[in-house]
Design a protein around this motif. Structure first.
Motif, PDB file in Angstrom:
ATOM      1  N   LEU A 190       0.875  -1.176   0.000  1.00 35.56           N
ATOM      2  CA  LEU A 190       0.000   0.000   0.000  1.00 35.56           C
ATOM      3  C   LEU A 190       0.911   1.224   0.000  1.00 35.56           C
ATOM      4  CD1 LEU A 190      -3.116   0.569   0.341  1.00 35.56           C
ATOM      5  CD2 LEU A 190      -2.640   0.925   2.774  1.00 35.56           C
ATOM      6  N   ALA A 191       0.552   2.229  -0.815  1.00 39.65           N
ATOM      7  CA  ALA A 191       1.354   3.455  -0.826  1.00 39.65           C
ATOM      8  C   ALA A 191       1.241   4.136   0.531  1.00 39.65           C
ATOM      9  CB  ALA A 191       0.850   4.381  -1.929  1.00 39.65           C
ATOM     10  N   ALA A 192       2.331   4.728   0.956  1.00 39.54           N
ATOM     11  CA  ALA A 192       2.327   5.426   2.249  1.00 39.54           C
ATOM     12  C   ALA A 192       1.334   6.587   2.232  1.00 39.54           C
ATOM     13  CB  ALA A 192       3.723   5.930   2.576  1.00 39.54           C
ATOM     14  N   THR A 193       1.018   7.053   1.030  1.00 37.67           N
ATOM     15  CA  THR A 193       0.091   8.181   0.906  1.00 37.67           C
ATOM     16  C   THR A 193      -1.372   7.739   0.849  1.00 37.67           C
ATOM     17  OG1 THR A 193       0.396   8.013  -1.467  1.00 37.67           O
ATOM     18  CG2 THR A 193       1.739   9.661  -0.324  1.00 37.67           C
ATOM     19  N   ALA A 194      -1.624   6.432   0.773  1.00 32.92           N
ATOM     20  CA  ALA A 194      -3.010   5.952   0.684  1.00 32.92           C
ATOM     21  C   ALA A 194      -3.761   6.332   1.956  1.00 32.92           C
ATOM     22  CB  ALA A 194      -3.033   4.444   0.482  1.00 32.92           C
ATOM     23  N   ASP A 195      -5.038   6.609   1.811  1.00 33.10           N
ATOM     24  CA  ASP A 195      -5.856   7.070   2.929  1.00 33.10           C
ATOM     25  C   ASP A 195      -6.625   5.888   3.535  1.00 33.10           C
ATOM     26  OD1 ASP A 195      -7.658   8.181   4.648  1.00 33.10           O
ATOM     27  OD2 ASP A 195      -8.650   9.458   3.156  1.00 33.10           O
ATOM     28  N   ASP A 232     -11.575  -6.543  -3.314  1.00 31.97           N
ATOM     29  CA  ASP A 232     -10.795  -6.527  -4.560  1.00 31.97           C
ATOM     30  C   ASP A 232     -11.013  -5.242  -5.356  1.00 31.97           C
ATOM     31  OD1 ASP A 232      -9.501  -8.880  -4.040  1.00 31.97           O
ATOM     32  OD2 ASP A 232     -10.958 -10.138  -5.088  1.00 31.97           O
ATOM     33  N   VAL A 233     -12.253  -4.763  -5.408  1.00 34.89           N
ATOM     34  CA  VAL A 233     -12.508  -3.509  -6.128  1.00 34.89           C
ATOM     35  C   VAL A 233     -11.769  -2.360  -5.447  1.00 34.89           C
ATOM     36  CG1 VAL A 233     -14.270  -1.776  -6.691  1.00 34.89           C
ATOM     37  CG2 VAL A 233     -14.729  -4.185  -7.141  1.00 34.89           C
ATOM     38  N   VAL A 234     -11.853  -2.300  -4.140  1.00 35.90           N
ATOM     39  CA  VAL A 234     -11.236  -1.185  -3.418  1.00 35.90           C
ATOM     40  C   VAL A 234      -9.713  -1.226  -3.538  1.00 35.90           C
ATOM     41  CG1 VAL A 234     -10.905  -0.147  -1.130  1.00 35.90           C
ATOM     42  CG2 VAL A 234     -13.181  -0.912  -1.841  1.00 35.90           C
ATOM     43  N   LEU A 235      -9.134  -2.418  -3.388  1.00 34.87           N
ATOM     44  CA  LEU A 235      -7.669  -2.516  -3.490  1.00 34.87           C
ATOM     45  C   LEU A 235      -7.195  -2.207  -4.902  1.00 34.87           C
ATOM     46  CD1 LEU A 235      -6.522  -5.504  -1.266  1.00 34.87           C
ATOM     47  CD2 LEU A 235      -6.328  -3.043  -0.859  1.00 34.87           C
ATOM     48  N   ALA A 236      -7.882  -2.743  -5.903  1.00 35.17           N
ATOM     49  CA  ALA A 236      -7.489  -2.463  -7.289  1.00 35.17           C
ATOM     50  C   ALA A 236      -7.635  -0.975  -7.576  1.00 35.17           C
ATOM     51  CB  ALA A 236      -8.342  -3.284  -8.259  1.00 35.17           C
ATOM     52  N   GLY A 237      -8.677  -0.374  -7.040  1.00 30.00           N
ATOM     53  CA  GLY A 237      -8.909   1.056  -7.257  1.00 30.00           C
ATOM     54  C   GLY A 237      -7.838   1.909  -6.605  1.00 30.00           C
ATOM     55  N   LEU A 238      -7.423   1.533  -5.421  1.00 30.70           N
ATOM     56  CA  LEU A 238      -6.384   2.304  -4.716  1.00 30.70           C
ATOM     57  C   LEU A 238      -5.032   2.174  -5.397  1.00 30.70           C
ATOM     58  CD1 LEU A 238      -6.980   1.828  -0.897  1.00 30.70           C
ATOM     59  CD2 LEU A 238      -7.060   3.955  -2.188  1.00 30.70           C
ATOM     60  N   ARG A 239      -4.822   1.029  -6.035  1.00 30.13           N
ATOM     61  CA  ARG A 239      -3.513   0.791  -6.657  1.00 30.13           C
ATOM     62  C   ARG A 239      -3.448   1.298  -8.083  1.00 30.13           C
ATOM     63  NH1 ARG A 239      -3.275  -5.273  -4.109  1.00 30.13           N
ATOM     64  NH2 ARG A 239      -2.346  -4.694  -2.116  1.00 30.13           N
ATOM     65  N   ALA A 240      -4.593   1.642  -8.652  1.00 16.75           N
ATOM     66  CA  ALA A 240      -4.619   2.050 -10.066  1.00 16.75           C
ATOM     67  C   ALA A 240      -3.926   3.406 -10.241  1.00 16.75           C
ATOM     68  CB  ALA A 240      -6.052   2.126 -10.561  1.00 16.75           C
ATOM     69  N   ASP A 285     -13.617   7.757  -7.850  1.00 14.17           N
ATOM     70  CA  ASP A 285     -12.433   7.382  -8.625  1.00 14.17           C
ATOM     71  C   ASP A 285     -11.863   6.029  -8.189  1.00 14.17           C
ATOM     72  OD1 ASP A 285     -12.585   9.534 -10.310  1.00 14.17           O
ATOM     73  OD2 ASP A 285     -11.265  10.810  -9.110  1.00 14.17           O
ATOM     74  N   VAL A 286     -11.827   5.788  -6.883  1.00 14.47           N
ATOM     75  CA  VAL A 286     -11.330   4.486  -6.420  1.00 14.47           C
ATOM     76  C   VAL A 286     -12.247   3.369  -6.932  1.00 14.47           C
ATOM     77  CG1 VAL A 286     -11.016   3.011  -4.382  1.00 14.47           C
ATOM     78  CG2 VAL A 286     -10.125   5.341  -4.366  1.00 14.47           C
ATOM     79  N   VAL A 287     -13.538   3.558  -6.814  1.00 14.56           N
ATOM     80  CA  VAL A 287     -14.473   2.496  -7.208  1.00 14.56           C
ATOM     81  C   VAL A 287     -14.411   2.254  -8.721  1.00 14.56           C
ATOM     82  CG1 VAL A 287     -16.909   1.841  -7.319  1.00 14.56           C
ATOM     83  CG2 VAL A 287     -15.987   2.868  -5.218  1.00 14.56           C
ATOM     84  N   LEU A 288     -14.387   3.332  -9.511  1.00 13.01           N
ATOM     85  CA  LEU A 288     -14.331   3.152 -10.964  1.00 13.01           C
ATOM     86  C   LEU A 288     -13.019   2.505 -11.392  1.00 13.01           C
ATOM     87  CD1 LEU A 288     -16.037   6.253 -12.586  1.00 13.01           C
ATOM     88  CD2 LEU A 288     -16.888   3.901 -12.344  1.00 13.01           C
ATOM     89  N   ALA A 289     -11.903   2.969 -10.817  1.00  8.06           N
ATOM     90  CA  ALA A 289     -10.606   2.380 -11.176  1.00  8.06           C
ATOM     91  C   ALA A 289     -10.575   0.916 -10.778  1.00  8.06           C
ATOM     92  CB  ALA A 289      -9.466   3.158 -10.497  1.00  8.06           C
ATOM     93  N   GLY A 290     -11.161   0.601  -9.624  1.00  5.60           N
ATOM     94  CA  GLY A 290     -11.184  -0.776  -9.152  1.00  5.60           C
ATOM     95  C   GLY A 290     -12.020  -1.668 -10.039  1.00  5.60           C
ATOM     96  N   LEU A 291     -13.145  -1.161 -10.500  1.00  5.98           N
ATOM     97  CA  LEU A 291     -14.020  -1.959 -11.365  1.00  5.98           C
ATOM     98  C   LEU A 291     -13.385  -2.202 -12.726  1.00  5.98           C
ATOM     99  CD1 LEU A 291     -17.659  -0.709 -10.796  1.00  5.98           C
ATOM    100  CD2 LEU A 291     -16.750  -2.993 -10.376  1.00  5.98           C
TER     101      LEU A 291
END
Lengths: 197, 197
Positions: free
Chosen positions: A151-156, A189-197, B189-195
């Motif tokens: 997880l990025a250190a800047t992630a909320d 999975d949606v939330v993690l993928a979204g945060l990492r995108a 943005d997180v949800v769309l990127a995750g999807l």
């Protein structure tokens, strides 16, 4: 979890409450869900728990701090902060516990009752403290993920928890619709993928 | 929104309710937040709205269908299903309306009151209908996004809405913490990127 709970109870007994703390907490939560915050009284808690009223008053001057302790320390609402070795594993385990808490008849009723007093008032303050306490306890999970480079250190982390916990509350408590197999995994999975995108 | 609302009220007046429908709805929602579902009575709605009790009973046989109509058709709770030309724009506009509804003192109180009856009972059924109705109204937004190629046809709109609406409810109603500038945009943005990942 057992270890944490046991040490919690020991801390209660030693520092913050009487030995019958758990019985008092459960009586408090039951009465909250049965009668609402307005109808909750220290007298009724004493009667339900079988603990003398003066004993309860010795530890909690009024019902607000009593309910606060019950929400923060009752075994019934306890969650184990998971440490599975991966952020995904931790979040799935955490969300699974949230599902059980809001989906269970007894603890789901507590969750709903916490909302009933609106944004003002004693109960609202207690509810806010409950969610702030949960967040503090969850923070190490995110610190470990950052340390592992997951997880990025800047992630909320608050945004992340709001998305995951929010989806669980929305599906189970508000929509009251079956979550279905794999719901928790999809949310994470949606939330993690979204945060990492 | 105005057009939908107007045609709603016209439909009410013509088919389903008296012309005083909106007054009755607002009295119903006010009384729900003041006294809870248990304390809500058709008599009190009649008194508060100034509409004859027999007139109300002509359209709604009891308080459950009356509250159902109030939740589904009251102008106070209405949302405009946006059509901005992009899925992101639509979801940000929709989430912004959710923020206003749960953050506003009056409508936030309605939101909380809807939860107070638990998973059983008349109010729970009415609340379930409310969220199901919202979802049906939101579906065209997703159909347009699929048609524009912005969303996979296999994407689950319920999961998407649960994540977005859930984060809004969690932050505003449960955590009672300031959402801050850009919260709604971050959530979407997180949800769309995750999807799309």
């Amino acid at each position: 979890m057992r270890e944490r709970t046991t040490s919690n109870l020991r801390a209660q007994a030693a520092n913050r409450g009487p030995r019958a703390a758990e019985r008092i907490y459960e009586a408090t939560l039951e009465l909250l869900t049965e009668h609402g915050y307005q109808g909750l009284t220290v007298e009724a808690v004493a009667e339900r728990s079988g603990v003398n009223k003066t004993t309860i008053y010795r530890w909690w001057p009024s019902k607000a701090p009593l309910l606060r302790s019950a929400l923060l320390h009752s075994r019934v609402l306890d969650v184990e902060i998971p440490d599975t070795g991966t952020l995904r594993g931790d979040l799935i385990a955490l969300a699974g516990q949230m599902m059980r808490l809001v989906g269970d008849q007894r603890t789901g009723a507590v969750a709903r009752a916490m909302l009933s007093d609106g944004a003002q008032g004693e109960l609202a303050t207690v509810a806010r403290d409950f969610f702030a306490d949960r967040l503090e306890r969850e923070r190490p999970l995110f610190a470990r993920a950052v340390a592992r480079g997951e997880l990025a250190a800047t992630a909320d982390p608050v945004l992340l928890i709001d998305l995951i916990a929010g989806a669980v509350w929305m599906r189970v408590l508000l929509r009251q619709s079956p979550a279905g197999e794999g719901f928790v995994e999809s949310v994470v999975d949606v939330v993690l993928a979204g945060l990492r995108a």
